[in-house]
Design a protein around this motif. Structure first.
Motif, PDB file in Angstrom:
ATOM      1  N   CYS A 138       0.267 -12.153   0.968  1.00 49.25           N
ATOM      2  CA  CYS A 138      -0.371 -11.951   2.278  1.00 49.25           C
ATOM      3  C   CYS A 138      -0.746 -13.282   2.923  1.00 49.25           C
ATOM      4  CB  CYS A 138      -1.613 -11.076   2.117  1.00 49.25           C
ATOM      5  SG  CYS A 138      -1.247  -9.352   1.699  1.00 49.25           S
ATOM      6  N   ASP A 139      -1.244 -14.217   2.142  1.00 46.41           N
ATOM      7  CA  ASP A 139      -1.589 -15.531   2.691  1.00 46.41           C
ATOM      8  C   ASP A 139      -0.352 -16.237   3.238  1.00 46.41           C
ATOM      9  OD1 ASP A 139      -4.174 -15.030   1.992  1.00 46.41           O
ATOM     10  OD2 ASP A 139      -4.225 -16.415   0.278  1.00 46.41           O
ATOM     11  N   GLU A 140       0.744 -16.139   2.533  1.00 47.89           N
ATOM     12  CA  GLU A 140       1.980 -16.776   2.991  1.00 47.89           C
ATOM     13  C   GLU A 140       2.486 -16.097   4.269  1.00 47.89           C
ATOM     14  OE1 GLU A 140       4.929 -19.472   3.272  1.00 47.89           O
ATOM     15  OE2 GLU A 140       3.204 -19.486   1.894  1.00 47.89           O
ATOM     16  N   ALA A 141       2.385 -14.772   4.318  1.00 47.30           N
ATOM     17  CA  ALA A 141       2.799 -14.053   5.528  1.00 47.30           C
ATOM     18  C   ALA A 141       1.916 -14.438   6.711  1.00 47.30           C
ATOM     19  CB  ALA A 141       2.735 -12.545   5.285  1.00 47.30           C
ATOM     20  N   LEU A 142       0.612 -14.592   6.483  1.00 48.42           N
ATOM     21  CA  LEU A 142      -0.291 -15.011   7.557  1.00 48.42           C
ATOM     22  C   LEU A 142       0.047 -16.417   8.023  1.00 48.42           C
ATOM     23  CD1 LEU A 142      -2.812 -14.657   9.312  1.00 48.42           C
ATOM     24  CD2 LEU A 142      -4.185 -15.441   7.357  1.00 48.42           C
TER      25      LEU A 142
END
Length: 292
Positions: A138-142
């Motif tokens: 999720c952090d990478e997608a954000l």
């Protein structure tokens, strides 16, 4: 009386002398040959040591080559296992809505990858590894989404940037919101708490970066300013995450209203902090002198 004894000793000495013969030429040749043989035998161990040393060096080089080959094979095996583990975790996320954040979800992910259900052992720490994999994803997608919308983000005010970035991150959590309390319980375990705080710190830093350079203007002493901002942002995000777990409003509208209120309150507090710099004794004295 001693004459017979002396005569007897003399006779025996002469007899012993006669028995001892002078070395002949044959004896000399034999001695020389024997000496050469002994010299050659003495030289043989030196050659043997050299050959043994050469053999040892060859064996050492072969062993070093074997170790390098084994190290390369081990490295390749490690990369393959890491890739396979990530595939299993990714497949396990698809099973979370059915099995929750459990070993059963990991086993289902292993089966989806064509492995035995027991292959969940590739994640030796259990479901917490699945939770951390999801957080990192999720952090990478954000991060990618913020980079894609950089131009639009720069046109917004600081507080609106923060609200939008938090909404993006919470949206990624929405498909798993029903079972997220289980994930939070795993993150709160003492054995996992250190890593959970590290993940929260990384997310807070990412959200702070989304606010732009203006959000980095100091509101407190330099050594504590950045930490205070990260803690404030992390606290708001964590509160919004908990609020979302009990939100039954359409499209989580109550969660977004809660988020906007908290971010605006933080923005007002930051504005008050900036004004405190103008209330120092020296600035007050200057303002009084200017009034006169």
């Amino acid at each position: 009386m001693f004459a017979p004894v002396v005569r007897t000793l003399h006779v025996r000495a002469v007899a012993c002398t006669r028995r001892m013969r002078t070395p002949s030429l044959v004896d000399a040749v034999r001695f020389s040959s024997h000496s050469k043989v002994e010299e050659e035998r003495a030289k043989e161990p030196v050659g043997g040591v050299a050959e043994a040393a050469a053999e040892g060096m060859a064996e050492g080089m072969a062993e070093g080559t074997t170790k390098e080959a084994n190290g390369s094979a081990t490295s390749d095996h490690g990369r393959h296992e890491h890739t396979l583990k990530r595939k299993m975790l990714e497949a396990a996320l698809e099973a979370v809505p059915e099995h929750g954040w459990t070993v059963s979800a990991l086993s289902a992910g292993a089966v989806a990858c064509g492995l035995s259900p027991a292959a969940h052992g590739m994640a030796p720490r259990g479901p917490i590894e699945l939770v951390r994999h999801f957080n990192e994803k999720c952090d990478e997608a954000l991060r990618e989404e913020l980079a894609a919308q950089r131009d639009q983000m720069e046109a917004l005010q600081v507080q609106n940037r923060l609200v939008l970035a938090m909404q993006m991150r919470l949206r990624l959590l929405e498909p798993y919101v029903r079972d997220w309390p289980q994930a939070l319980a795993l993150k709160a375990l003492p054995i996992n708490l250190t890593e959970s705080l590290g993940d929260a710190h990384a997310l807070a830093s990412l959200l702070l970066d989304a606010c732009g350079e203006r959000a980095r203007s100091p509101l407190a002493p330099e050594k504590v300013d950045i930490h205070m901002k990260r803690m404030s942002i992390g606290a708001i995000y964590g509160a919004a995450e908990l609020y979302m777990l009990t939100d039954r409003s359409p499209d989580l509208s109550d969660t977004w209203l809660f988020l906007e209120r908290e971010v605006n309150a933080l923005h007002q507090l930051a504005g008050a902090g900036e004004q405190l710099h103008t209330l120092s004794p020296s600035s007050l004295l200057m303002s009084l002198l200017q009034r006169k």
